[in-house]
Scaffold this motif. Structure first.
Motif, PDB file in Angstrom:
ATOM      1  N   GLN A  54       4.290   8.933  11.114  1.00 46.39           N
ATOM      2  CA  GLN A  54       3.260   8.067  11.287  1.00 46.39           C
ATOM      3  C   GLN A  54       1.902   8.630  10.882  1.00 46.39           C
ATOM      4  O   GLN A  54       1.034   8.023  10.795  1.00 46.39           O
ATOM      5  CB  GLN A  54       3.294   7.592  13.070  1.00 46.39           C
ATOM      6  CG  GLN A  54       2.646   6.275  13.406  1.00 46.39           C
ATOM      7  CD  GLN A  54       2.884   5.324  12.550  1.00 46.39           C
ATOM      8  OE1 GLN A  54       4.147   4.881  12.292  1.00 46.39           O
ATOM      9  NE2 GLN A  54       1.893   4.383  12.021  1.00 46.39           N
ATOM     10  N   LEU A  96       1.069   8.189   7.614  1.00 46.42           N
ATOM     11  CA  LEU A  96       0.851   6.936   7.314  1.00 46.42           C
ATOM     12  C   LEU A  96      -0.559   6.494   7.581  1.00 46.42           C
ATOM     13  O   LEU A  96      -1.279   5.843   7.088  1.00 46.42           O
ATOM     14  CB  LEU A  96       1.782   5.869   7.672  1.00 46.42           C
ATOM     15  CG  LEU A  96       3.221   5.951   7.114  1.00 46.42           C
ATOM     16  CD1 LEU A  96       4.017   4.923   7.908  1.00 46.42           C
ATOM     17  CD2 LEU A  96       3.222   5.919   5.673  1.00 46.42           C
ATOM     18  N   ASP A  97      -0.935   6.982   8.951  1.00 49.67           N
ATOM     19  CA  ASP A  97      -2.362   6.777   9.101  1.00 49.67           C
ATOM     20  C   ASP A  97      -3.310   7.350   8.284  1.00 49.67           C
ATOM     21  O   ASP A  97      -4.452   6.851   8.228  1.00 49.67           O
ATOM     22  CB  ASP A  97      -2.336   7.181  10.910  1.00 49.67           C
ATOM     23  CG  ASP A  97      -1.641   6.501  11.720  1.00 49.67           C
ATOM     24  OD1 ASP A  97      -1.112   5.371  11.562  1.00 49.67           O
ATOM     25  OD2 ASP A  97      -1.277   7.076  12.947  1.00 49.67           O
ATOM     26  N   LEU A 116      -3.663   5.215   5.097  1.00 49.80           N
ATOM     27  CA  LEU A 116      -4.188   3.947   5.567  1.00 49.80           C
ATOM     28  C   LEU A 116      -5.688   4.279   5.707  1.00 49.80           C
ATOM     29  O   LEU A 116      -6.679   3.647   5.231  1.00 49.80           O
ATOM     30  CB  LEU A 116      -3.849   3.279   6.805  1.00 49.80           C
ATOM     31  CG  LEU A 116      -2.524   2.826   6.546  1.00 49.80           C
ATOM     32  CD1 LEU A 116      -1.949   2.095   8.037  1.00 49.80           C
ATOM     33  CD2 LEU A 116      -2.442   1.557   5.597  1.00 49.80           C
ATOM     34  N   PHE A 150      -3.443   1.000   1.127  1.00 49.51           N
ATOM     35  CA  PHE A 150      -3.027   0.142   2.294  1.00 49.51           C
ATOM     36  C   PHE A 150      -1.385  -0.471   1.687  1.00 49.51           C
ATOM     37  O   PHE A 150      -0.985  -1.439   2.414  1.00 49.51           O
ATOM     38  CB  PHE A 150      -3.866  -1.174   2.043  1.00 49.51           C
ATOM     39  CG  PHE A 150      -5.227  -0.972   2.610  1.00 49.51           C
ATOM     40  CD1 PHE A 150      -5.679  -0.889   3.732  1.00 49.51           C
ATOM     41  CD2 PHE A 150      -6.206  -0.680   1.520  1.00 49.51           C
ATOM     42  CE1 PHE A 150      -6.961  -0.425   4.149  1.00 49.51           C
ATOM     43  CE2 PHE A 150      -7.609  -0.548   1.974  1.00 49.51           C
ATOM     44  CZ  PHE A 150      -7.904  -0.466   3.239  1.00 49.51           C
ATOM     45  N   ARG A 151      -0.834   0.043   0.659  1.00 47.15           N
ATOM     46  CA  ARG A 151       0.720  -0.061   0.578  1.00 47.15           C
ATOM     47  C   ARG A 151       1.571   0.276   1.673  1.00 47.15           C
ATOM     48  O   ARG A 151       2.723  -0.065   1.692  1.00 47.15           O
ATOM     49  CB  ARG A 151       1.128   0.130  -0.712  1.00 47.15           C
ATOM     50  CG  ARG A 151       0.393  -0.619  -2.034  1.00 47.15           C
ATOM     51  CD  ARG A 151       0.940   0.231  -3.532  1.00 47.15           C
ATOM     52  NE  ARG A 151       2.129  -0.346  -3.620  1.00 47.15           N
ATOM     53  CZ  ARG A 151       3.235   0.535  -3.497  1.00 47.15           C
ATOM     54  NH1 ARG A 151       2.763   2.011  -2.991  1.00 47.15           N
ATOM     55  NH2 ARG A 151       4.570   0.245  -3.701  1.00 47.15           N
ATOM     56  N   ARG A 206       1.285  -0.519   4.546  1.00 43.81           N
ATOM     57  CA  ARG A 206       1.569  -1.409   5.428  1.00 43.81           C
ATOM     58  C   ARG A 206       2.760  -2.354   4.951  1.00 43.81           C
ATOM     59  O   ARG A 206       3.024  -2.866   6.131  1.00 43.81           O
ATOM     60  CB  ARG A 206       0.260  -2.203   5.568  1.00 43.81           C
ATOM     61  CG  ARG A 206      -0.835  -1.307   6.344  1.00 43.81           C
ATOM     62  CD  ARG A 206      -2.151  -2.433   6.548  1.00 43.81           C
ATOM     63  NE  ARG A 206      -3.173  -1.573   7.161  1.00 43.81           N
ATOM     64  CZ  ARG A 206      -4.256  -2.004   7.400  1.00 43.81           C
ATOM     65  NH1 ARG A 206      -4.463  -3.387   7.168  1.00 43.81           N
ATOM     66  NH2 ARG A 206      -5.350  -1.686   7.934  1.00 43.81           N
ATOM     67  N   ARG A 247       6.160  -3.710   4.862  1.00 46.26           N
ATOM     68  CA  ARG A 247       7.299  -3.255   5.413  1.00 46.26           C
ATOM     69  C   ARG A 247       8.581  -3.087   4.486  1.00 46.26           C
ATOM     70  O   ARG A 247       9.646  -2.351   5.025  1.00 46.26           O
ATOM     71  CB  ARG A 247       7.696  -4.241   6.855  1.00 46.26           C
ATOM     72  CG  ARG A 247       6.522  -4.255   7.741  1.00 46.26           C
ATOM     73  CD  ARG A 247       6.831  -5.470   8.857  1.00 46.26           C
ATOM     74  NE  ARG A 247       5.831  -5.327   9.996  1.00 46.26           N
ATOM     75  CZ  ARG A 247       5.708  -6.019  11.039  1.00 46.26           C
ATOM     76  NH1 ARG A 247       7.048  -7.160  11.255  1.00 46.26           N
ATOM     77  NH2 ARG A 247       4.935  -5.975  11.981  1.00 46.26           N
ATOM     78  N   LYS A 255       6.661   5.222   0.289  1.00 54.05           N
ATOM     79  CA  LYS A 255       5.322   5.174   0.951  1.00 54.05           C
ATOM     80  C   LYS A 255       4.706   6.453   0.875  1.00 54.05           C
ATOM     81  O   LYS A 255       3.614   6.657   0.358  1.00 54.05           O
ATOM     82  CB  LYS A 255       5.212   4.792   2.154  1.00 54.05           C
ATOM     83  CG  LYS A 255       5.730   3.346   2.702  1.00 54.05           C
ATOM     84  CD  LYS A 255       5.741   2.878   4.023  1.00 54.05           C
ATOM     85  CE  LYS A 255       6.423   1.422   4.407  1.00 54.05           C
ATOM     86  NZ  LYS A 255       6.081   1.135   5.669  1.00 54.05           N
TER      87      LYS A 255
END
Length: 478
Positions: free
Chosen positions: A21, A24-25, A28, A33-34, A36, A38, A45
């Motif tokens: 996580q 990913l943060d 971002l 922004f990819r 995000r 799902r 990712k």
């Protein structure tokens, strides 16, 4: 199943989820922004984010990094291996193995992504600073007079500079107070002079103050002396340019030249508008005059009678023209029904081709009939011969037992031979008859061929005579 076989055995606990996580943060926050979406897997990712960060760093590495969602698992693993090759070239202080990326070992991947994001943001800031600096450089190339910073101008001086650069009105003859109060003020022409802020940026605030004072003095002198606007402009230019620097003087001369050109354009435009208005008025008067001349007098019975008579004559002529047109169309159709010489030649050629085709078909059918008749006669004679031989064989067996039977058998053979000879004579006579018929037809064919040769010779001579006739006719027409 191959994708699961290639992944390493990594424990799936809260620490791994937390690090994933955090990765990913970071992506971002950097602008990827990819992460995000799902529908993408965790592997897509992370690998996509790492490739994006490497591309944002603009590093000169001799490795082909190309990533998209449609890649197969083998191609994605190849991208992972190339990422591992690129990291040492980028001087990354952290190390990660391909099996750790494939197995989503986020504990070891997080430091690498953290370093890549930091590097990408630094490179982005450098790019922005370079772009802004280059933009300022280009701006100063076009406007060198704005290179040095100046203090903000005084509002009072700006107003004086704006008054200085307003259009100078021509002096008007003095009128009485009653006339001035009765006549409405004429609208002022649009000013093409720059604002005070633009002038302050070009010349400087101190120079503007000096120019404003000089302008006020020259304005008072102009009112006292009664000079026109052009003389006043020349005097004003001479006074203002005394205390200016060379750069400001060049700028002022360019501005004044532009003002003169703008005044000339406005004068030409105003003259053109006046000319167009005069021409429009003239054309309107001409249209009114022509309409008045063309308008019929409604209360004149003689004019109405003449108009009715001419209208009836026009209708009668139109009916005659329509009748003549119908006659012409009828004659043209009759002429079209008569074939020309070229069409007749085409018809003749097609008829000859059709005749030859029918003749060949008829000849082929006759040959088939003749062959059929010949084979039928041959079969009939063979059947008779076979029946005769069978009867001879049967009679011989019966007559071989006695002398009378043998005598009778011999008599039957003699009669059979006599019949065969008679039939042979008949066939020979028929053959002679057919031969004579063939000879007669051959003579007729030779005569027809000679006639065809004579026809072609006569036709050739006729065509040559026709050509000579046409040439003589054309010569006579000339």
């Amino acid at each position: 199943m191959a994708a699961f076989q290639l992944q390493a055995d990594v424990r799936d606990d809260e620490e791994q989820q937390l690090k994933f996580q955090e990765c990913l943060d970071l992506l971002l926050a950097a602008g990827y922004f990819r992460a995000r979406i799902r529908g993408l897997s965790a592997f897509d990712k992370l690998v996509g984010g790492m490739v994006w960060c490497i591309e944002m760093c603009s590093m000169d590495v001799n490795v082909d990094l190309f990533y998209k969602d449609e890649l197969s698992i083998g191609q994605k693993i190849g991208v992972t291996e190339r990422i591992i090759e690129v990291l040492p070239q980028m001087a990354c202080p952290h190390r990660v193995e391909p099996h750790q990326i494939q197995g989503l070992d986020c504990v070891h991947i997080f430091p690498v992504i953290q370093w890549l994001v930091k590097k990408a943001l630094e490179n982005q800031a450098e790019t922005v600073a370079y772009t802004v600096g280059y933009g300022e450089f280009l701006f100063l190339e076009w406007h060198p007079e704005l290179a040095s910073p100046r203090p903000p101008p005084d509002r009072c001086l700006l107003r004086q500079a704006e008054e200085r650069f307003r259009r100078v009105e021509r002096p008007v003859a003095p009128k009485s107070s009653d006339a001035e109060s009765a006549a409405p003020p004429e609208p002022a022409e649009p000013s093409l002079q720059p604002g005070a802020e633009a002038v302050a940026a070009m010349l400087g605030v101190g120079e503007i103050a000096q120019a404003a004072k000089a302008y006020e003095q020259q304005t008072r002198q102009l009112q006292e002396s009664g000079l026109d606007a052009d003389q006043h402009g020349r005097l004003l230019a001479a006074e203002v340019t005394d205390g200016l620097s060379p750069a400001a003087l060049a700028t002022l001369e360019a501005i004044l030249t532009s003002f003169q050109e703008a005044d000339a354009i406005l004068s030409e435009d105003q003259a053109f508008k006046e000319e167009c208005k005069a021409e429009y008025t003239k054309l309107q008067d001409e249209i009114s005059r022509l309409q008045a001349q063309a308008a019929p007098a409604d209360d004149d019975p003689q004019t109405e009678h003449e108009l009715a008579r001419r209208t009836a004559a026009v209708d009668r002529l139109r009916a005659e023209v329509a009748s003549a047109s119908r006659q012409v169309a009828l004659l043209e159709r009759q002429l079209d029904d008569v074939p020309s010489r070229a069409e007749i030649g085409q018809y003749q050629k097609r008829f000859v081709e059709l005749y030859n085709q029918v003749s060949s078909t008829h000849k082929e059918a006759k040959e088939y009939y003749a062959t059929n008749n010949l084979l039928s006669d041959t079969l009939r004679y063979l059947e008779k011969e076979l029946a005769l031989l069978n009867s001879v064989a049967e009679s011989y067996q019966a007559a071989s037992g006695s002398a009378a039977g043998r005598t009778e058998f011999l008599q039957q053979l003699d009669s059979i031979v006599l019949n065969i000879n008679n039939n042979k004579k008949k066939v020979l006579a028929k053959k002679q008859t057919e031969k004579r018929a063939v000879d007669v037809l051959t003579e007729q064919l030779d005569g027809l061929r000679a006639l065809a040769r004579n026809y072609h010779a006569a036709l050739k001579q006729f065509r040559s005579e026709c050509a000579a006739n046409e040439a003589l006719t054309a010569a006579e027409r000339r």
